[in-house]
Each structure stands twice: as C-alpha cells, then as structure tokens.
Design an enzyme around this catalytic site. Sequence first.
Site, PDB file in Angstrom:
ATOM      1  N   TYR A 200       0.838  -1.204   0.000  1.00 25.78           N
ATOM      2  CA  TYR A 200       0.000   0.000   0.000  1.00 25.78           C
ATOM      3  C   TYR A 200       0.874   1.257   0.000  1.00 25.78           C
ATOM      4  CZ  TYR A 200      -3.974  -3.077   1.165  1.00 25.78           C
ATOM      5  OH  TYR A 200      -4.940  -4.065   1.152  1.00 25.78           O
TER       6      TYR A 200
ATOM      7  N   TRP B 270     -12.961  -7.525   2.246  1.00 30.57           N
ATOM      8  CA  TRP B 270     -12.598  -6.193   1.748  1.00 30.57           C
ATOM      9  C   TRP B 270     -13.559  -5.635   0.694  1.00 30.57           C
ATOM     10  CZ3 TRP B 270     -10.960  -5.788  -3.480  1.00 30.57           C
ATOM     11  CH2 TRP B 270     -10.402  -6.927  -4.080  1.00 30.57           C
ATOM     12  N   SER B 271     -13.468  -4.312   0.548  1.00 31.01           N
ATOM     13  CA  SER B 271     -14.271  -3.552  -0.425  1.00 31.01           C
ATOM     14  C   SER B 271     -15.777  -3.763  -0.271  1.00 31.01           C
ATOM     15  CB  SER B 271     -13.839  -3.846  -1.870  1.00 31.01           C
ATOM     16  OG  SER B 271     -12.679  -3.118  -2.190  1.00 31.01           O
TER      17      SER B 271
ATOM     18  N   LEU C  94     -18.025  -1.663  -0.254  1.00 32.88           N
ATOM     19  CA  LEU C  94     -18.777  -0.776  -1.160  1.00 32.88           C
ATOM     20  C   LEU C  94     -18.309  -0.920  -2.613  1.00 32.88           C
ATOM     21  CD1 LEU C  94     -19.010   2.492   0.977  1.00 32.88           C
ATOM     22  CD2 LEU C  94     -20.580   0.555   0.855  1.00 32.88           C
TER      23      LEU C  94
ATOM     24  N   GLN D  53     -17.658   9.713   5.862  1.00 35.62           N
ATOM     25  CA  GLN D  53     -17.937   8.381   5.289  1.00 35.62           C
ATOM     26  C   GLN D  53     -17.799   7.309   6.368  1.00 35.62           C
ATOM     27  OE1 GLN D  53     -14.951   8.146   2.228  1.00 35.62           O
ATOM     28  NE2 GLN D  53     -16.133   9.354   0.750  1.00 35.62           N
TER      29      GLN D  53
HETATM   30  P1  NDP Z   1     -14.802   0.092  -0.124  1.00 37.82           P
HETATM   31  O1  NDP Z   1     -15.146  -0.733  -1.280  1.00 37.82           O
HETATM   32  O2  NDP Z   1     -15.826   0.192   0.946  1.00 37.82           O
HETATM   33  O3  NDP Z   1     -14.389   1.511  -0.663  1.00 37.82           O
HETATM   34  C1  NDP Z   1     -14.059   2.541   0.226  1.00 37.82           C
HETATM   35  C2  NDP Z   1     -14.112   3.850  -0.525  1.00 37.82           C
HETATM   36  O4  NDP Z   1     -15.458   4.135  -0.930  1.00 37.82           O
HETATM   37  C3  NDP Z   1     -13.698   5.025   0.334  1.00 37.82           C
HETATM   38  O5  NDP Z   1     -12.295   5.164   0.419  1.00 37.82           O
HETATM   39  C4  NDP Z   1     -14.382   6.158  -0.358  1.00 37.82           C
HETATM   40  O6  NDP Z   1     -13.640   6.448  -1.545  1.00 37.82           O
HETATM   41  C5  NDP Z   1     -15.735   5.519  -0.731  1.00 37.82           C
HETATM   42  N1  NDP Z   1     -16.706   5.607   0.369  1.00 37.82           N
HETATM   43  C6  NDP Z   1     -16.664   4.969   1.567  1.00 37.82           C
HETATM   44  N2  NDP Z   1     -17.735   5.263   2.326  1.00 37.82           N
HETATM   45  C7  NDP Z   1     -18.494   6.106   1.594  1.00 37.82           C
HETATM   46  C8  NDP Z   1     -19.713   6.742   1.857  1.00 37.82           C
HETATM   47  N3  NDP Z   1     -20.359   6.549   3.012  1.00 37.82           N
HETATM   48  N4  NDP Z   1     -20.230   7.552   0.883  1.00 37.82           N
HETATM   49  C9  NDP Z   1     -19.564   7.730  -0.274  1.00 37.82           C
HETATM   50  N5  NDP Z   1     -18.389   7.152  -0.575  1.00 37.82           N
HETATM   51  C10 NDP Z   1     -17.855   6.333   0.354  1.00 37.82           C
HETATM   52  O7  NDP Z   1     -13.502  -0.477   0.627  1.00 37.82           O
HETATM   53  P2  NDP Z   1     -11.972  -0.510   0.132  1.00 37.82           P
HETATM   54  O8  NDP Z   1     -11.859  -0.868  -1.292  1.00 37.82           O
HETATM   55  O9  NDP Z   1     -11.298   0.724   0.596  1.00 37.82           O
HETATM   56  O10 NDP Z   1     -11.451  -1.731   0.988  1.00 37.82           O
HETATM   57  C11 NDP Z   1     -11.399  -1.641   2.407  1.00 37.82           C
HETATM   58  C12 NDP Z   1     -10.070  -2.165   2.883  1.00 37.82           C
HETATM   59  O11 NDP Z   1      -9.943  -3.535   2.528  1.00 37.82           O
HETATM   60  C13 NDP Z   1      -8.829  -1.505   2.274  1.00 37.82           C
HETATM   61  O12 NDP Z   1      -8.503  -0.295   2.881  1.00 37.82           O
HETATM   62  C14 NDP Z   1      -7.787  -2.553   2.528  1.00 37.82           C
HETATM   63  O13 NDP Z   1      -7.346  -2.498   3.870  1.00 37.82           O
HETATM   64  C15 NDP Z   1      -8.565  -3.840   2.299  1.00 37.82           C
HETATM   65  N6  NDP Z   1      -8.389  -4.335   0.910  1.00 37.82           N
HETATM   66  C16 NDP Z   1      -7.737  -5.531   0.752  1.00 37.82           C
HETATM   67  C17 NDP Z   1      -7.491  -6.041  -0.487  1.00 37.82           C
HETATM   68  C18 NDP Z   1      -6.790  -7.337  -0.632  1.00 37.82           C
HETATM   69  O14 NDP Z   1      -6.410  -7.720  -1.740  1.00 37.82           O
HETATM   70  N7  NDP Z   1      -6.564  -8.061   0.440  1.00 37.82           N
HETATM   71  C19 NDP Z   1      -7.899  -5.325  -1.717  1.00 37.82           C
HETATM   72  C20 NDP Z   1      -8.617  -4.085  -1.454  1.00 37.82           C
HETATM   73  C21 NDP Z   1      -8.851  -3.635  -0.179  1.00 37.82           C
HETATM   74  P3  NDP Z   1     -13.774   7.802  -2.404  1.00 37.82           P
HETATM   75  O15 NDP Z   1     -14.121   8.915  -1.438  1.00 37.82           O
HETATM   76  O16 NDP Z   1     -12.459   7.942  -3.048  1.00 37.82           O
HETATM   77  O17 NDP Z   1     -14.886   7.519  -3.356  1.00 37.82           O
END
Ligand code: NDP
Length: 329
Positions: free
Chosen positions: A54, A209-210, A212, A292
Amino acid sequence: MEYRRLGKSGLQVSALSLGSWLTFGNQIPDDVADELMSIAYEKGINFFDNAEGYAGGKSEEVMGRILKSKGWDRESYIVSSKVFFGAEAKGPNRTGLSRKHVIEACNAALRRFQLDYLDLYFCHRPDINTPIEETVWAMNTLLQQGKILYWGTSEWTAAEIMEAIRVARDYHLIGPTMEQPQYNMLERTKIEKDYLLLFREHGLGTTVWSPLHSGVLSGKYNDSDPGDTRLHMEGLDWLKNRTLAQEKLEAARKVKEIADELGVSMPRLAVAWCLRNPNVSTVILGASKPYQLLENLTALDVVPLLTEDIMNRLDGVLKNKPFIPTYQP
Ligand code: NDP
C-alpha cells in the site's frame, strides 16, 4: 461495536475494521488518516488493516506514526500487514512468497510500523513460483519468533488454502487462520460458495474487503460521476473501468430503491449486507473522508432490517447469488 471470533481462533475482532488501501500515504493527508483512526478507535474498532504494497510502504509508515502518537495500549488493537506485492523497490526477491521475501518483508513492515510484532500477517496473493510448503514454513518461523501472531491468505482459491492446511498438518505446523477475500453485493462467490467447506470443517476466519465495491455501492455513481474520488486517481484506470461497468451501475440503482424503501442510505445497507453473513469475521471499511467512516460505522444498526424477505428481494435484483446444489436422499 460487536466483536466476533476470527474463525475458530481465540482472537476477538471488531465486526467493522478500518483499512488503508489507496488512502493512507496516498489519496488523503496524514491528518485525515489520523482523524479516521481516532474515530475508528473511539467507536470500538480494534483492527487496522495494511500491506507492504500500500503506497509503496508509506501506508504502514503513516499508520505506525499514528499508532505511536496515540499511545493506545498495544493490547487494545490488532494490526495487519500483507506480503506479496513488495514495497517501494520491486524485484525478483522483493515480491512473492519465498522464504526470503516473507521473512524480509515482515522485518521491513515491523520497521515501517515501529512495532515489535504484527497480529495478522497475510499472503496477499498466491505465488505460483513458490511451493506452498515453503511459505507455510516461513510463516511458522515468524510465529515462532513472535513477529506475527496469526497468519492467513488473501484471494487464494479454496484448493490453495486447503493445501496450506494439509502441509501444516503434515508437519505439525500452524495453518492459516483467516482469508481476506473481496466480499460485497457484487462479488460474493468465494464467501458464499467456494469456502463453505473451509468454514465448516476448518473454522476459517475472514476479514473481507471492499464492502462498497470501491464506492459504487455507496450509490454516488448512480446518476453522475462525482469526480474527486479514488476512481480518478492517476494510474487507476483499471479500477475505474472494472468498477463502473454498466451492469454494476444498473444493480446499484436497483439496490437504491430497496434502500430508500427501508429508509437507510446505500452505504449503510451495503455494509450491513456483508455483516449479516455469519462467515464474515470483520468487514474492513475504507474511507477518504471522516463523514464516510461515521456513516458506515452505523451499519450495524441496519442489520436487523435485513429480513429474509429483503434479502430475497436483493438477490432478485443482484442476480448473482451462487447456486449451491443440495441433494436430498
Ligand atoms: P470500499 O469498497 O468500501 O471503498 C471505500 C471507498 O469508498 C472510500 O475510500 C471512499 O472512496 C468511498 N466511500 C466509503 N464510504 C463512503 C460513503 N459513506 N459515501 C460515499 N463514498 C464512500 O472499501 P476498500 O476498497 O477501501 O477496501 C477496504 C479495505 O480492505 C482496504 O482499505 C484494505 O485495507 C482492504 N483491501 C484488501 C485487499 C486485498 O487484496 N486483500 C484489496 C482491497 C482492499 P472515495 O471517497 O475515493 O470515493
């Protein structure tokens, strides 16, 4: 906050946790990262997720500095890292799951975090160039050294995880405790089908993860593109193309109708939907802005609204529920 066992292990992990992919050391300034971690900790989150890959290692540095400055008891939080993609300098022995890289990557992560040990350590992807046996032994070396407390996998197939469990059994070693797969309304096969035997027979934990789907399930792309999001970051065209696919946007629009009917926001519904699955130990939240995180943290209150009827209606619009054959004698 609710706490769940990480699979069959004795570790209690908050049902919601906070991750740092794309945000810490990259999309957001350090003071926002600091605020996010403070909010999370105050609301009972005890798990912070990270990886060597990361922001090329910067995410671990930022998180480590914040943890140090807060002075929270080390016993009160769980911190993870992952090995595979390498940190800033890439190269044949600076990526993958060889014994050399697994050991060196762990030591490097500990230095960046300024910590003595990691609670969870993940193999970020399977490595087809390293025998699983070598990786299982390397993880057990780190366990014996007290540098990690639990190890697991991320985005491994059920067969690969099973092979790691077999190797561990053959040599009387400790096998993987948890897996970190993607899990959300648009991506559900591993958790809802592929891993069922691993949950039932081996008590595998999951840190999903992810929730959303990178923001598409927040509903903010339903009518127009808000700009200023991760999908507009440099070098992330691959994520944008994959995330904003037409069929995903269409599904999100239909989910919004059900969210409106329930009187809840889409992010809260989407996170609650993940929490409702008993095979999920923790849902890792991502956030680029404090509002968020505050919103997503209230998803636990939405879980009781997800009745069988609502879940069936969601399955009807998502059209991706994995088929599990059941044979009656
Ligand atoms: P999400 O799919 O939940 O996306 C989060 C993003 O969505 C935020 O950074 C923001 O981005 C947007 N968001 C979040 N809440 C809101 C809201 N209430 N309203 C509007 N937009 C919102 O999760 P991540 O993809 O970030 O994954 C979470 C964690 O999982 C990561 O941080 C990581 O630690 C882990 N992960 C692990 C992986 C793996 O391969 N093991 C791969 C990916 C993630 P923005 O404001 O930019 O739109």
